[in-house]
Design a protein around this motif. Structure first.
Motif, PDB file in Angstrom:
ATOM      1  N   ALA A  49       0.904-100.833  37.525  1.00 15.82           N
ATOM      2  CA  ALA A  49       0.444 -99.895  36.506  1.00 15.82           C
ATOM      3  C   ALA A  49      -0.987 -99.496  36.833  1.00 15.82           C
ATOM      4  O   ALA A  49      -1.752-100.288  37.383  1.00 15.82           O
ATOM      5  N   THR A  50      -1.346 -98.269  36.513  1.00 15.35           N
ATOM      6  CA  THR A  50      -2.724 -97.826  36.712  1.00 15.35           C
ATOM      7  C   THR A  50      -3.338 -97.450  35.365  1.00 15.35           C
ATOM      8  O   THR A  50      -2.631 -97.260  34.375  1.00 15.35           O
ATOM      9  N   ALA A  51      -4.649 -97.361  35.356  1.00 16.69           N
ATOM     10  CA  ALA A  51      -5.389 -96.919  34.176  1.00 16.69           C
ATOM     11  C   ALA A  51      -6.296 -95.776  34.592  1.00 16.69           C
ATOM     12  O   ALA A  51      -6.826 -95.775  35.704  1.00 16.69           O
ATOM     13  N   ILE A  52      -6.454 -94.805  33.715  1.00 14.43           N
ATOM     14  CA  ILE A  52      -7.353 -93.685  33.962  1.00 14.43           C
ATOM     15  C   ILE A  52      -8.637 -93.930  33.180  1.00 14.43           C
ATOM     16  O   ILE A  52      -8.610 -94.046  31.947  1.00 14.43           O
ATOM     17  N   HIS A  53      -9.733 -94.050  33.914  1.00 13.90           N
ATOM     18  CA  HIS A  53     -11.039 -94.229  33.285  1.00 13.90           C
ATOM     19  C   HIS A  53     -11.744 -92.880  33.281  1.00 13.90           C
ATOM     20  O   HIS A  53     -11.775 -92.184  34.289  1.00 13.90           O
ATOM     21  N   ASP A  54     -12.305 -92.522  32.131  1.00 17.61           N
ATOM     22  CA  ASP A  54     -12.980 -91.237  32.028  1.00 17.61           C
ATOM     23  C   ASP A  54     -14.350 -91.423  31.406  1.00 17.61           C
ATOM     24  O   ASP A  54     -14.633 -92.435  30.749  1.00 17.61           O
ATOM     25  N   PHE A  55     -15.201 -90.460  31.624  1.00 19.74           N
ATOM     26  CA  PHE A  55     -16.576 -90.487  31.144  1.00 19.74           C
ATOM     27  C   PHE A  55     -16.704 -89.386  30.106  1.00 19.74           C
ATOM     28  O   PHE A  55     -16.857 -88.217  30.443  1.00 19.74           O
ATOM     29  N   GLU A  56     -16.594 -89.766  28.847  1.00 17.47           N
ATOM     30  CA  GLU A  56     -16.494 -88.792  27.753  1.00 17.47           C
ATOM     31  C   GLU A  56     -17.670 -88.852  26.783  1.00 17.47           C
ATOM     32  O   GLU A  56     -17.564 -88.404  25.656  1.00 17.47           O
ATOM     33  N   GLY A  57     -18.778 -89.428  27.231  1.00 15.83           N
ATOM     34  CA  GLY A  57     -19.973 -89.461  26.398  1.00 15.83           C
ATOM     35  C   GLY A  57     -20.144 -90.732  25.583  1.00 15.83           C
ATOM     36  O   GLY A  57     -21.109 -90.851  24.829  1.00 15.83           O
ATOM     37  N   HIS A  58     -19.238 -91.692  25.733  1.00 17.19           N
ATOM     38  CA  HIS A  58     -19.391 -92.978  25.051  1.00 17.19           C
ATOM     39  C   HIS A  58     -20.354 -93.858  25.844  1.00 17.19           C
ATOM     40  O   HIS A  58     -20.765 -93.509  26.947  1.00 17.19           O
ATOM     41  N   GLN A  59     -20.666 -95.021  25.302  1.00 19.22           N
ATOM     42  CA  GLN A  59     -21.577 -95.925  25.999  1.00 19.22           C
ATOM     43  C   GLN A  59     -20.965 -96.499  27.273  1.00 19.22           C
ATOM     44  O   GLN A  59     -21.671 -96.970  28.154  1.00 19.22           O
ATOM     45  N   THR A  60     -19.653 -96.477  27.363  1.00 17.39           N
ATOM     46  CA  THR A  60     -18.953 -96.888  28.578  1.00 17.39           C
ATOM     47  C   THR A  60     -17.772 -95.950  28.786  1.00 17.39           C
ATOM     48  O   THR A  60     -17.544 -95.039  27.978  1.00 17.39           O
ATOM     49  N   TYR A  61     -17.029 -96.158  29.846  1.00 16.10           N
ATOM     50  CA  TYR A  61     -15.877 -95.304  30.127  1.00 16.10           C
ATOM     51  C   TYR A  61     -14.752 -95.578  29.130  1.00 16.10           C
ATOM     52  O   TYR A  61     -14.668 -96.654  28.544  1.00 16.10           O
ATOM     53  N   SER A  62     -13.910 -94.592  28.939  1.00 13.22           N
ATOM     54  CA  SER A  62     -12.699 -94.780  28.133  1.00 13.22           C
ATOM     55  C   SER A  62     -11.547 -95.089  29.081  1.00 13.22           C
ATOM     56  O   SER A  62     -11.632 -94.855  30.289  1.00 13.22           O
ATOM     57  N   GLU A  63     -10.470 -95.646  28.534  1.00 16.22           N
ATOM     58  CA  GLU A  63      -9.327 -96.006  29.367  1.00 16.22           C
ATOM     59  C   GLU A  63      -8.039 -95.492  28.745  1.00 16.22           C
ATOM     60  O   GLU A  63      -7.812 -95.652  27.548  1.00 16.22           O
ATOM     61  N   LYS A  64      -7.213 -94.872  29.604  1.00 14.55           N
ATOM     62  CA  LYS A  64      -5.929 -94.325  29.168  1.00 14.55           C
ATOM     63  C   LYS A  64      -4.864 -94.771  30.158  1.00 14.55           C
ATOM     64  O   LYS A  64      -5.170 -95.082  31.304  1.00 14.55           O
ATOM     65  N   PRO A  65      -3.599 -94.790  29.751  1.00 13.53           N
ATOM     66  CA  PRO A  65      -2.533 -95.158  30.694  1.00 13.53           C
ATOM     67  C   PRO A  65      -2.466 -94.159  31.842  1.00 13.53           C
ATOM     68  O   PRO A  65      -2.644 -92.962  31.650  1.00 13.53           O
ATOM     69  N   GLY A  66      -2.195 -94.694  33.025  1.00 12.11           N
ATOM     70  CA  GLY A  66      -2.068 -93.844  34.207  1.00 12.11           C
ATOM     71  C   GLY A  66      -0.632 -93.794  34.681  1.00 12.11           C
ATOM     72  O   GLY A  66       0.299 -93.917  33.887  1.00 12.11           O
TER      73      GLY A  66
END
Length: 194
Positions: A49-66
């Motif tokens: 399984a993979t995870a998608i990390h994104d940079f959306e302006g939070h203090q750290t990256y967000s994580e979504k299912p990949g």
């Protein structure tokens, strides 16, 4: 690329960062390299399984299912001496892959033989655990910087957009997937010089 194709080993695990596994794999295949994707306790035909990390302006990256990422070689039969280079994507996989002594031995082989090693984002956590960063310069996701420094490495601060790569001898590192163009370009240059 005629005559310069390399055999590259890619270490992955569940919740590897999706872009950091998929995109480099595709880029390296496009360049004509052979890439073996392996994971402890997995064999050819399995997937992680993979995870998608994104940079959306939070203090750290967000994580979504990949996506599912295909394993194409058996970890248990692995002979690291038959590979020319190593690539370690980031995500959450490195935090537990570094607990596997066989993974660390594989990394040490590439470091001891000065074969090209590319690591991105949290991938350097495995380099830290393998004990191969003392006296070396290494970029990573900023949260891994204190680990690099703690083992005697020099943490290289990434650019504001996380899109830079750093080369120190046989080691090419980058902070996150926005650095793919620079990171894979630098890795390819190392591959061409070996």
């Amino acid at each position: 690329m005629a005559g310069s194709s390399k055999r590259i080993l890619m270490l992955v695990g569940d919740f590897v960062e999706d872009y950091e596994a998929m995109v480099p794999l595709q880029m390296l295949l496009m360049l004509g390299h052979e890439v073996a994707t392996v994971c402890p306790d997995k064999q050819a035909g399995d997937s992680v399984a993979t995870a998608i990390h994104d940079f959306e302006g939070h203090q750290t990256y967000s994580e979504k299912p990949g996506h599912r990422f295909a394993i194409n070689a058996d970890f248990s039969d692995l002979d690291e001496t038959s590979f020319d280079a190593l690539i370690i994507p980031g995500g959450r996989a490195p935090e537990y892959l570094r607990l596997n002594e066989r993974v660390l031995d594989i990394v040490r082989h590439f470091a001891d033989t000065a074969k090209p090693i590319a690591a991105v984002c949290h991938g350097p956590q495995i380099l830290v655990a393998a004990g191969v960063l003392s006296g070396r310069q290494c970029s990573s996701y900023p949260a891994v910087g204190p680990e690099i420094t703690a083992v005697g490495g020099q943490y290289v601060t990434p650019g504001k957009n996380l899109d830079t790569a750093h080369v120190d001898g046989n080691l090419v590192t980058a902070p996150a997937w926005p650095a793919h163009p620079a990171w894979i370009r630098a890795f390819q240059e190392l591959l061409e010089s070996t």
